[in-house]
Design a protein around this motif. Structure first.
Motif, PDB file in Angstrom:
ATOM      1  N   ALA A 102     -27.061 -16.904  -9.003  1.00 55.41           N
ATOM      2  CA  ALA A 102     -26.379 -18.232  -9.317  1.00 55.41           C
ATOM      3  C   ALA A 102     -26.733 -19.175  -8.381  1.00 55.41           C
ATOM      4  CB  ALA A 102     -24.779 -17.574  -9.134  1.00 55.41           C
TER       5      ALA A 102
ATOM      6  N   THR B 127     -15.228 -18.770  -8.584  1.00 57.75           N
ATOM      7  CA  THR B 127     -15.328 -19.839  -9.530  1.00 57.75           C
ATOM      8  C   THR B 127     -15.428 -21.257  -8.912  1.00 57.75           C
ATOM      9  OG1 THR B 127     -13.738 -18.502 -10.738  1.00 57.75           O
ATOM     10  CG2 THR B 127     -13.815 -20.875 -11.244  1.00 57.75           C
ATOM     11  N   ARG B 128     -14.984 -21.246  -7.858  1.00 62.41           N
ATOM     12  CA  ARG B 128     -15.161 -22.602  -6.961  1.00 62.41           C
ATOM     13  C   ARG B 128     -16.652 -22.929  -6.720  1.00 62.41           C
ATOM     14  NH1 ARG B 128     -11.727 -25.663  -3.281  1.00 62.41           N
ATOM     15  NH2 ARG B 128     -13.134 -26.960  -2.221  1.00 62.41           N
TER      16      ARG B 128
ATOM     17  N   TYR C   2     -19.485  -9.130  -7.276  1.00 59.49           N
ATOM     18  CA  TYR C   2     -17.978  -8.995  -7.470  1.00 59.49           C
ATOM     19  C   TYR C   2     -17.520  -7.633  -7.583  1.00 59.49           C
ATOM     20  CZ  TYR C   2     -13.179  -9.398  -9.209  1.00 59.49           C
ATOM     21  OH  TYR C   2     -11.888  -9.221  -9.759  1.00 59.49           O
TER      22      TYR C   2
ATOM     23  N   ARG D 187     -11.593 -14.139  -6.703  1.00 56.33           N
ATOM     24  CA  ARG D 187     -11.868 -14.827  -8.020  1.00 56.33           C
ATOM     25  C   ARG D 187     -11.983 -16.277  -8.168  1.00 56.33           C
ATOM     26  NH1 ARG D 187     -12.001 -11.220 -12.396  1.00 56.33           N
ATOM     27  NH2 ARG D 187     -11.725 -12.867 -13.852  1.00 56.33           N
ATOM     28  N   GLU D 188     -10.932 -16.845  -7.546  1.00 53.90           N
ATOM     29  CA  GLU D 188     -10.817 -18.310  -7.329  1.00 53.90           C
ATOM     30  C   GLU D 188     -12.155 -19.049  -6.588  1.00 53.90           C
ATOM     31  OE1 GLU D 188      -7.824 -21.633  -5.059  1.00 53.90           O
ATOM     32  OE2 GLU D 188      -6.981 -19.549  -5.567  1.00 53.90           O
TER      33      GLU D 188
ATOM     34  N   GLY E 138     -18.939 -21.188 -10.195  1.00 53.21           N
ATOM     35  CA  GLY E 138     -18.518 -21.590 -11.489  1.00 53.21           C
ATOM     36  C   GLY E 138     -18.033 -20.290 -12.273  1.00 53.21           C
ATOM     37  N   PHE E 139     -18.219 -19.242 -11.900  1.00 48.17           N
ATOM     38  CA  PHE E 139     -17.776 -18.122 -12.802  1.00 48.17           C
ATOM     39  C   PHE E 139     -17.429 -16.874 -11.950  1.00 48.17           C
ATOM     40  CE2 PHE E 139     -22.392 -17.785 -12.344  1.00 48.17           C
ATOM     41  CZ  PHE E 139     -22.636 -16.402 -12.226  1.00 48.17           C
ATOM     42  N   VAL E 140     -16.947 -15.811 -12.367  1.00 46.57           N
ATOM     43  CA  VAL E 140     -16.711 -14.523 -11.800  1.00 46.57           C
ATOM     44  C   VAL E 140     -17.861 -13.527 -12.472  1.00 46.57           C
ATOM     45  CG1 VAL E 140     -15.236 -12.618 -11.309  1.00 46.57           C
ATOM     46  CG2 VAL E 140     -14.465 -15.091 -10.992  1.00 46.57           C
ATOM     47  N   PRO E 141     -18.809 -12.943 -11.843  1.00 43.67           N
ATOM     48  CA  PRO E 141     -19.621 -11.978 -12.495  1.00 43.67           C
ATOM     49  C   PRO E 141     -18.964 -10.911 -13.026  1.00 43.67           C
ATOM     50  CG  PRO E 141     -20.422 -12.707 -10.447  1.00 43.67           C
ATOM     51  CD  PRO E 141     -19.107 -13.176 -10.294  1.00 43.67           C
ATOM     52  N   GLU E 142     -19.509 -10.176 -13.701  1.00 44.70           N
ATOM     53  CA  GLU E 142     -18.955  -8.769 -14.105  1.00 44.70           C
ATOM     54  C   GLU E 142     -18.937  -7.844 -12.947  1.00 44.70           C
ATOM     55  OE1 GLU E 142     -17.876  -7.444 -17.008  1.00 44.70           O
ATOM     56  OE2 GLU E 142     -17.822  -9.552 -17.729  1.00 44.70           O
TER      57      GLU E 142
END
Length: 443
Positions: free
Chosen positions: A49, A34-35, A66, A30-31, A38-42
Motif C-alpha cells: 500500500a 484508513t487515514r 491488520y 482501523r481509523e 486509505g483502507f483496512v486490509p483483511e
C-alpha cells in the motif's frame, strides 16, 4: 481489558535499516489505517500500500498488515506498517500517527503489558519474554524459550490447585462436621499430601542457582599478586585490549569485567587488583574488591608468574579454584603439557600457549554447573521469594497439628496466595511497572 488510547512505536530497532516496522495497538487502529493507507486490509494478510499524510502526499510505499481483536499479540486491534528504514521516512510516519486523535507513543513494554492484561500470557511468560529479548548467548536463548512455553506457570498453578483442594477438605470438616457424608478427621488425611508437595517445592527451589548462572553468567575471578599476568591473560582470552597492562605493580585497582560466549554459555571474567601485603590506602580498596569478587565467583583462577617466587600475600582459599601458571614463554623448563603440578594449568598470554585448554576448562565447568535444566527451574529472584514463603507456610502446617482447623486453613490460604503471586493471579499490580519497564519501546 479495553484501553481508550491507541499506542504506536517503532518496533524494529535502530535506524537507518532496510525495513522499519511500526506497530499499533488499540481501539483506533482501523481509523489510523484508513487515514494513512486509505483502507483496512483483511485480517492477517500482508498488503502492499501507499502511505500518505493528511494532505495526501506520499510518505512511502510498503506493506501493511491488520490483526483484529482478539487474534493479535496484545488481544486488541493491532497493525503493522512496514516501510523503508530511512530516518526521514520513519519520522514522517510517526509524525502523522501523532496527529491522529486517540493515538500516542507507547511506553517501554506497553505492548507486552497489554498482552498480559488481556490474558495472552501469564506473568512468568512475560518475564521469560523479557529474558528472551535480553539473551546474549545460545544457552540463554534456549532457557528463555523453554520458560515462555507456559510449563512453569502450569507447575505453579498445579501446586496452587492442590493446596486449594486440601484447604477445601479441611474447611469441609470445619463447617460440615455434623453432616453424615463428611468423613471424620479429614485434616489428618491431608498431612502426607502437604508433606509431599512441600518436598517438591524444596527440590524446585534448589534449581535457582542453575537459573542464576544461565541468566547472569558463570562468574570467573582472576586473582594473584601484582604482575602475575592477570590483565594480559584477560586481554588474550577476549582477544582485545580491555585491561591496562603495565610492569608497574598496582596498575589494576578496580574490577574489569568482560563476557565470553563459550559453546552458548555466558562466562563472566573479572580481572582484579593484585593482592599483596603493604598496599597503600587506594590500592588496598582494590585488594578488598578483589577478595570480594573471588569470594562470590563460581570459579577462581589463581595466577602465578612462573618466573617469580611463590607469593605469600595470597592466604585466602576458595571452594573451587585452579592455579594457572603464567608467562611460560619466559621459562624453557615449563611447557603446557608438563606443568610442575599436574593440577595446574600453564599458559602464555604472549604466544597463546595453553589458552585453548583454559577456555575448554571454563566451558566444561560452566556446563557442569548448569546441568540439564530443561528450563524447569525458578528463573527470577521474585519467584524464589514466593516459593520460599509457600514452602515455609506448608512447613508450619505440617508441624502445627494442634493449632486447630481454622489456623491450618489459614496457613494453606497463605501458601496458595504466594504461588498465585508468581503467575500474576493475585496482588501483583505494584510489580507491573517494574517488570515491563525493562522491555524496549515497541515490545
Amino acid at each position: 481489558m479495553m484501553f481508550r488510547e491507541t499506542i504506536y512505536a517503532l518496533s524494529s530497532g535502530a535506524l537507518p535499516s532496510a525495513v522499519a516496522v511500526i506497530r499499533l495497538s488499540g481501539p483506533h487502529v482501523r481509523e489510523a489505517l484508513t487515514r494513512i493507507v486509505g483502507f483496512v486490509p483483511e485480517p492477517r494478510q500482508l498488503v502492499l500500500a501507499t502511505m500518505r499524510n493528511s494532505s495526501g502526499e506520499q510518505i512511502d510505499r510498503g506493506f501493511v498488515s491488520y490483526f483484529a481483536a482478539p487474534a493479535s499479540f496484545t488481544g486488541e486491534d493491532a497493525a503493522e506498517l512496514d516501510s523503508h528504514g530511512g530516518k526521514a521516512v520513519v519520522a514522517a510516519l510517526l509524525k502523522e500517527l501523532s496527529s491522529i486523535a486517540g493515538l500516542r507513543p507507547a511506553d517501554p513494554g506497553e505492548f507486552a503489558r497489554r498482552a498480559y492484561l488481556n490474558g495472552k500470557f501469564d506473568l512468568t511468560g512475560a518475564e521469560a519474554l523479557g529474558d528472551l529479548i535480553e539473551a546474549e548467548t545460545e544457552g540463554q536463548r534456549r532457557f528463555a524459550v523453554a520458560n515462555t512455553g507456559g510449563r512453569t506457570a502450569a507447575l505453579y498453578q498445579g501446586w496452587r490447585e492442590r493446596i486449594i483442594h486440601t484447604r477445601a477438605m479441611i474447611e469441609a470438616e470445619l463447617d460440615f462436621a455434623d453432616e453424615g457424608d463428611i468423613p471424620e478427621s479429614i485434616g489428618s488425611t491431608v498431612l502426607s499430601s502437604v508433606t509431599e508437595l512441600r518436598q517438591e517445592i524444596l527440590s524446585h527451589i534448589e534449581g535457582y542457582s542453575t537459573a542464576e548462572i544461565l541468566r547472569e553468567g558463570f562468574q570467573v575471578a582472576l586473582i594473584g599478586p601484582p604482575n602475575a599476568g592477570k590483565s594480559s591473560l584477560l586481554n588474550a582470552l577476549v582477544k582485545r585490549d580491555v585491561a591496562i597492562v603495565s610492569d608497574e605493580p598496582g596498575t589494576t585497582r578496580d574490577l574489569v569485567v568482560v563476557n565470553l560466549d563459550l559453546g552458548g554459555m555466558k562466562i563472566v571474567l573479572t580481572d582484579t587488583a593484585g593482592i599483596r601485603e603493604g598496599a597503600g590506602k587506594v590500592e588496598q580498596q582494590g585488594v578488598e574488591r578483589a577478595r570480594h569478587a573471588a569470594g562470590s565467583a563460581h570459579l577462581v583462577l589463581r595466577l602465578q608468574d612462573i618466573t617469580a617466587p611463590p607469593s605469600f600475600g595470597l592466604k585466602d582459599e576458595y571452594t573451587d579454584e585452579i592455579v594457572v601458571l603464567t608467562k611460560i614463554d619466559l621459562d624453557e623448563r615449563v611447557s603446557v603439557g608438563d606443568p610442575p603440578d599436574p593440577g595446574h594449568l600453564a599458559v602464555s598470554a604472549k604466544t597463546g600457549e595453553g589458552l585453548d585448554a583454559l577456555l575448554a576448562l571454563l566451558q566444561e565447568r560452566a556446563t557442569k554447573a548448569t546441568g540439564a535444566t530443561g528450563g524447569f527451574v525458578p528463573f527470577r529472584e521474585r519467584h524464589l521469594v514466593h516459593l520460599r514463603e509457600a514452602e515455609r507456610l506448608l512447613g508450619e502446617f505440617s508441624a502445627a497439628r494442634n493449632l486447630g482447623l481454622e489456623l491450618q486453613a489459614e496457613l494453606l490460604r497463605g501458601a496458595s496466595l504466594a504461588l498465585g503471586r508468581i503467575i500474576g493471579d493475585v496482588d501483583v499490580e505494584d510489580l507491573l511497572d517494574v517488570i515491563f519497564s525493562r522491555f524496549c519501546v515497541g515490545k
